[in-house]
Design an enzyme around this catalytic site. Structure first.
Site, PDB file in Angstrom:
ATOM      1  N   TRP A  81      -8.582   8.542  -4.221  1.00 18.35           N
ATOM      2  CA  TRP A  81      -8.057   7.922  -3.006  1.00 18.35           C
ATOM      3  C   TRP A  81      -8.550   8.759  -1.843  1.00 18.35           C
ATOM      4  O   TRP A  81      -8.107   9.899  -1.654  1.00 18.35           O
ATOM      5  CB  TRP A  81      -6.532   7.878  -3.066  1.00 18.35           C
ATOM      6  CG  TRP A  81      -5.871   7.176  -1.934  1.00 18.35           C
ATOM      7  CD1 TRP A  81      -6.424   6.288  -1.057  1.00 18.35           C
ATOM      8  CD2 TRP A  81      -4.498   7.296  -1.548  1.00 18.35           C
ATOM      9  NE1 TRP A  81      -5.501   5.839  -0.160  1.00 18.35           N
ATOM     10  CE2 TRP A  81      -4.308   6.445  -0.440  1.00 18.35           C
ATOM     11  CE3 TRP A  81      -3.426   8.030  -2.041  1.00 18.35           C
ATOM     12  CZ2 TRP A  81      -3.074   6.329   0.192  1.00 18.35           C
ATOM     13  CZ3 TRP A  81      -2.206   7.904  -1.415  1.00 18.35           C
ATOM     14  CH2 TRP A  81      -2.019   7.059  -0.306  1.00 18.35           C
ATOM     15  N   TYR A 109       0.843  -1.192   0.000  1.00 19.68           N
ATOM     16  CA  TYR A 109       0.000   0.000   0.000  1.00 19.68           C
ATOM     17  C   TYR A 109       0.882   1.246   0.000  1.00 19.68           C
ATOM     18  O   TYR A 109       1.981   1.231   0.558  1.00 19.68           O
ATOM     19  CB  TYR A 109      -0.900   0.000   1.239  1.00 19.68           C
ATOM     20  CG  TYR A 109      -2.146   0.839   1.107  1.00 19.68           C
ATOM     21  CD1 TYR A 109      -3.174   0.464   0.250  1.00 19.68           C
ATOM     22  CD2 TYR A 109      -2.303   2.007   1.846  1.00 19.68           C
ATOM     23  CE1 TYR A 109      -4.329   1.220   0.128  1.00 19.68           C
ATOM     24  CE2 TYR A 109      -3.453   2.773   1.732  1.00 19.68           C
ATOM     25  CZ  TYR A 109      -4.466   2.382   0.868  1.00 19.68           C
ATOM     26  OH  TYR A 109      -5.594   3.151   0.740  1.00 19.68           O
TER      27      TYR A 109
END
Length: 405
Positions: free
Chosen positions: A335, A101
């Protein structure tokens, strides 16, 4: 070696800020002399006994996660001590553990570990146990959530500066509802609002429609007068029909499976649904990627926008030149973590609005699988729940529900 303490002895030494604790609640003098509500998490001088899942290196959760016990000193200045009430298990949390991530919690020795370690988890609902004298915005008994991602929420207690959290009006809400508000519902809300102007009667199309984001988008879209084409993974027989009915009850206009959108005649079906193309279809929400994602894009009207917020298939989007030249489609990403950091006031407003809808009974929770976490819970039980997050066709979102910790 230190001499074991007897139940009649008192503590007249100061504990370090954090240290490993080996007392067990059934055998410790602390457990036998303090009231029940203080036996486990409060020791002498107000030190809080805590447990945390943490990892010293990136890797598979089953291989790197450990359950660590430590103590937290009383808060001072602008510090607050928190007790975790609920903390969800999101795919992004697993990706952080795996090291795949873009962001990750810091590796430190703040919890008294032998080597630098990080605590996973980005969402949670906490209760304020105590606050330092300089705290101005929260007090004992308040509920708070992380202001930004990366706080590390898979633990029973923690201590942070007051500005690391935001206070939530807890009236009419459950800890699970508060713990799960800041990622999935906010993602859905902002994607429907930020990228194109949708008016009542307009359409949007999305895959992953039974995910947390998908369910939120269905409900918000319905409230705002939007129509939706919702794509789910194919399930056979009664299970598939039950899911379709569930999506429709949430507010989905049309529910199709991921095989149907790949069929040659799907474009004509979309045209029929949108009144011969006279009702705009200008927005696609994609969390799958690959060919399934591009099938959404092919359904869009000229000048439409596809917003990608996930890539569950781990396959790239192959955008044909014709989509850019002749249909003038836009391909953008979203995001929510980055958006929230850039626009904290808007994030706060969005969270408050969604929680208001929940209070009013207008917004339904995502199905959840509760994972009890008490003082007695074993590491293996917690790791089984974490591993379950990686499995497909789950009946709900995993969430740690903290009891007597």
């Amino acid at each position: 070696m230190s001499t074991p303490l007897r139940s009649s002895q008192c503590f007249f030494f100061l504990l370090p800020r954090t240290r490993t604790v080996t007392h067990h609640p059934k055998t410790s003098p602390i457990a036998t002399t303090l009231p029940l509500d203080r036996r486990r998490h409060i020791s002498a001088y107000g030190y809080t006994q805590a447990k945390a899942l943490l990892y010293p290196k990136h890797g598979s959760p089953a291989d790197v996660l450990n359950l660590h016990t430590h103590s937290i000193s009383p808060p001072h200045s602008n510090l607050i001590t928190l007790r975790t009430l609920a903390a969800p298990l999101n795919p992004a949390d697993i990706n952080q553990i795996q090291g795949t991530y873009p962001t990750a919690p810091p590796f430190t020795q703040d919890l008294g570990t032998a080597q630098p370690s990080a605590v996973p988890g980005n969402e949670a609902c906490f209760e304020v146990l105590s606050a330092g004298s300089a705290c101005k915005h929260v007090s004992k008994g308040d509920w708070v959530i992380p202001r930004r991602t990366g706080l590390g929420t898979w633990r029973t207690h923690l201590q942070v500066a007051e500005d690391k959290v935001m206070r939530i009006n807890k009236n009419g809400l459950s800890a699970e509802q508060v713990a799960t508000v800041s990622v999935n519902p906010v993602t859905a809300y902002r994607m429907l609002k930020n990228f194109t102007t949708l008016r009542e009667g307009d359409w949007f199309i999305q895959n992953g429609a039974n995910s947390g984001v998908g369910r939120a988008a269905i409900q918000l879209g319905k409230m705002w007068g939007l129509k939706s084409i919702c794509v789910v993974r194919k399930r056979d027989g009664a299970e598939g029909e039950a899911l379709k009915k569930e999506m429709q009850e949430l507010g989905a206009t049309v529910v199709v499976n991921d095989e149907e959108i790949m069929e040659k005649g799907f474009g004509e079906k979309v045209k029929e649904l949108t009144n011969g193309g006279r009702e705009p279809l200008q927005l696609a929400l994609n969390c799958v990627g690959g060919d399934a994602g591009m099938a959404l894009a092919k359904s869009l009207d000229e000048g439409g926008t596809m917003v990608t917020y996930g890539a569950m298939s781990r396959s790239p989007l192959r955008v044909g030149a014709g989509m850019l030249i002749f249909k003038d489609l836009r391909f953008l990403g979203f995001w929510v973590s980055k958006w929230g950091d850039r626009f904290p006031d808007e994030k706060r407003k969005t969270i408050d609005e969604i929680l208001g809808l929940i209070r009013d009974g207008k917004f339904k929770d995502v199905p959840m699988i509760e994972v009890p976490w008490s003082y007695e819970t074993k590491k293996e039980e917690l790791l089984d729940a974490v591993q379950g997050t990686l499995e497909g066709f789950r009946k709900g979102k995993g969430i740690f529900k903290f009891g007597d910790t």
